[in-house]
Design a protein around this motif. Structure first.
Motif, PDB file in Angstrom:
ATOM      1  N   HIS A  95       0.822  -1.203   0.000  1.00  0.00           N
ATOM      2  CA  HIS A  95       0.000   0.000   0.000  1.00  0.00           C
ATOM      3  C   HIS A  95       0.863   1.262   0.000  1.00  0.00           C
ATOM      4  N   GLU A  96       1.868   1.249   0.883  1.00  0.00           N
ATOM      5  CA  GLU A  96       2.730   2.422   1.008  1.00  0.00           C
ATOM      6  C   GLU A  96       3.454   2.723  -0.296  1.00  0.00           C
ATOM      7  N   ASP A  97       4.008   1.684  -0.917  1.00  0.00           N
ATOM      8  CA  ASP A  97       4.855   1.921  -2.079  1.00  0.00           C
ATOM      9  C   ASP A  97       4.073   2.338  -3.314  1.00  0.00           C
ATOM     10  N   GLN A  98       2.759   2.071  -3.284  1.00  0.00           N
ATOM     11  CA  GLN A  98       1.967   2.454  -4.455  1.00  0.00           C
ATOM     12  C   GLN A  98       1.660   3.941  -4.492  1.00  0.00           C
ATOM     13  N   ASN A 132       4.695   7.212   7.029  1.00  0.00           N
ATOM     14  CA  ASN A 132       5.135   6.552   5.790  1.00  0.00           C
ATOM     15  C   ASN A 132       5.896   7.520   4.898  1.00  0.00           C
ATOM     16  N   GLN A 133       5.347   8.725   4.789  1.00  0.00           N
ATOM     17  CA  GLN A 133       5.974   9.720   3.921  1.00  0.00           C
ATOM     18  C   GLN A 133       7.387  10.036   4.409  1.00  0.00           C
ATOM     19  N   ARG A 180     -10.000   8.943  10.146  1.00  0.00           N
ATOM     20  CA  ARG A 180      -9.335   9.819   9.165  1.00  0.00           C
ATOM     21  C   ARG A 180      -8.033  10.362   9.704  1.00  0.00           C
ATOM     22  N   TRP A 181      -8.126  10.838  10.942  1.00  0.00           N
ATOM     23  CA  TRP A 181      -6.955  11.468  11.553  1.00  0.00           C
ATOM     24  C   TRP A 181      -5.839  10.435  11.757  1.00  0.00           C
ATOM     25  N   ARG A 182      -6.226   9.214  12.203  1.00  0.00           N
ATOM     26  CA  ARG A 182      -5.208   8.182  12.396  1.00  0.00           C
ATOM     27  C   ARG A 182      -4.563   7.801  11.073  1.00  0.00           C
ATOM     28  N   ARG A 183      -5.367   7.775  10.003  1.00  0.00           N
ATOM     29  CA  ARG A 183      -4.779   7.448   8.705  1.00  0.00           C
ATOM     30  C   ARG A 183      -3.829   8.544   8.236  1.00  0.00           C
ATOM     31  N   ALA A 184      -4.191   9.801   8.496  1.00  0.00           N
ATOM     32  CA  ALA A 184      -3.312  10.918   8.131  1.00  0.00           C
ATOM     33  C   ALA A 184      -1.991  10.830   8.896  1.00  0.00           C
ATOM     34  N   MET A 185      -2.081  10.454  10.185  1.00  0.00           N
ATOM     35  CA  MET A 185      -0.866  10.317  10.988  1.00  0.00           C
ATOM     36  C   MET A 185       0.012   9.178  10.459  1.00  0.00           C
TER      37      MET A 185
END
Lengths: 171, 171
Positions: A4-7, A47-48, A37-42
């Protein structure tokens, strides 16, 4: 690390941008949705950040390889000049001069033009005074001799200033 | 761009990490608070991305300067060899040999050791066959001459393979 991250492309956030407030009550997110939402943004922030660290290493390594490869012709031509020297010792001077010109051109192509101008006013950003000389007929503070050329420009990138001899102030 | 942005270290997110769920109802965030948290996380994602783009440029530029500076002694020594050649033409060969050794050492220090081994089995990852020769008394597929050295190792970083002459299969 995950697929998921690398895509994700670095310029595409994994989470949607904030939507407008005018979508009616049916679209109002619940506390659970907002928390998710907030947890996914974190998680995406993390990842970034990891991607960035890997990218920095890759960029550094790629730049090192690119520059080292640019210098290989200098090494090859030095060896060519040496092998010719065995047959004709006088040819080596000509060969070395060509190698020197090639090296100066590589530095210019990398963004570091050579500076060995004389008869210009002394400039502390471009010149390092090695010696002060009496030079009658020359305005004081003029570069009269370059002992070691400089490479690069002070307002952009400078590898080193030129080492120069400057004319003395007339008493 | 803002002062706020520049004060963050890249490894410190601007928003707090998720807190535990066991803090009691007094700590339960409202919809507004959660929405605000999420928006701040999104803004930080964007800031982090912009910082990263700047960092990539800085790293590339710093690496370029570091490598170009490493080669300056080669250029300086070439000029020294040339200026000595005017007084003593035979001295130039010795000077050029020293410059060649310096260039090879710089490449090694950058992580690209020189490879010009002979009498080793041909290895497609390390060698580029330029010519095949009859070499009685040599095992077929042996490197008998290096026409142009290689630099770097295939399993790490390779600038180029060595160009070699290989012994022919005996019929």
């Amino acid at each position: 690390m995950s697929q998921h991250e690398d895509q994700h492309r670095p310029d595409e956030p994994a989470v949607e941008p904030p939507t407008g407030q005018d979508e009616g009550s049916a679209a109002t997110p619940t506390v659970e949705e907002l928390d998710d939402r907030w947890r996914r943004a974190m998680a995406e922030l993390d990842n970034q950040r990891k991607r960035h660290i890997r990218e920095l290493d890759q960029v550094r390594e790629a730049e090192r390889g690119r520059l080292a490869a640019a210098w290989l012709p200098v090494v090859d031509n030095l060896e060519l000049a040496l092998s010719h020297a065995e047959a004709d010792p006088s040819s080596v001077v000509q060969g070395v001069r060509a190698v020197r010109d090639l090296a100066v051109q590589i530095l210019r192509d990398l963004g570091y033009p050579r500076h060995d101008e004389t008869d210009v006013p002394f400039d502390p950003a471009r010149h390092e005074v090695v010696t002060v000389v009496d030079e009658p007929g020359t305005a004081p503070g003029t570069v009269v001799r370059v002992l070691r050329p400089g490479y690069g420009d002070p307002d952009r990138q400078q590898l080193r200033p030129a080492a120069v001899a400057v004319s003395r102030k007339q008493e």
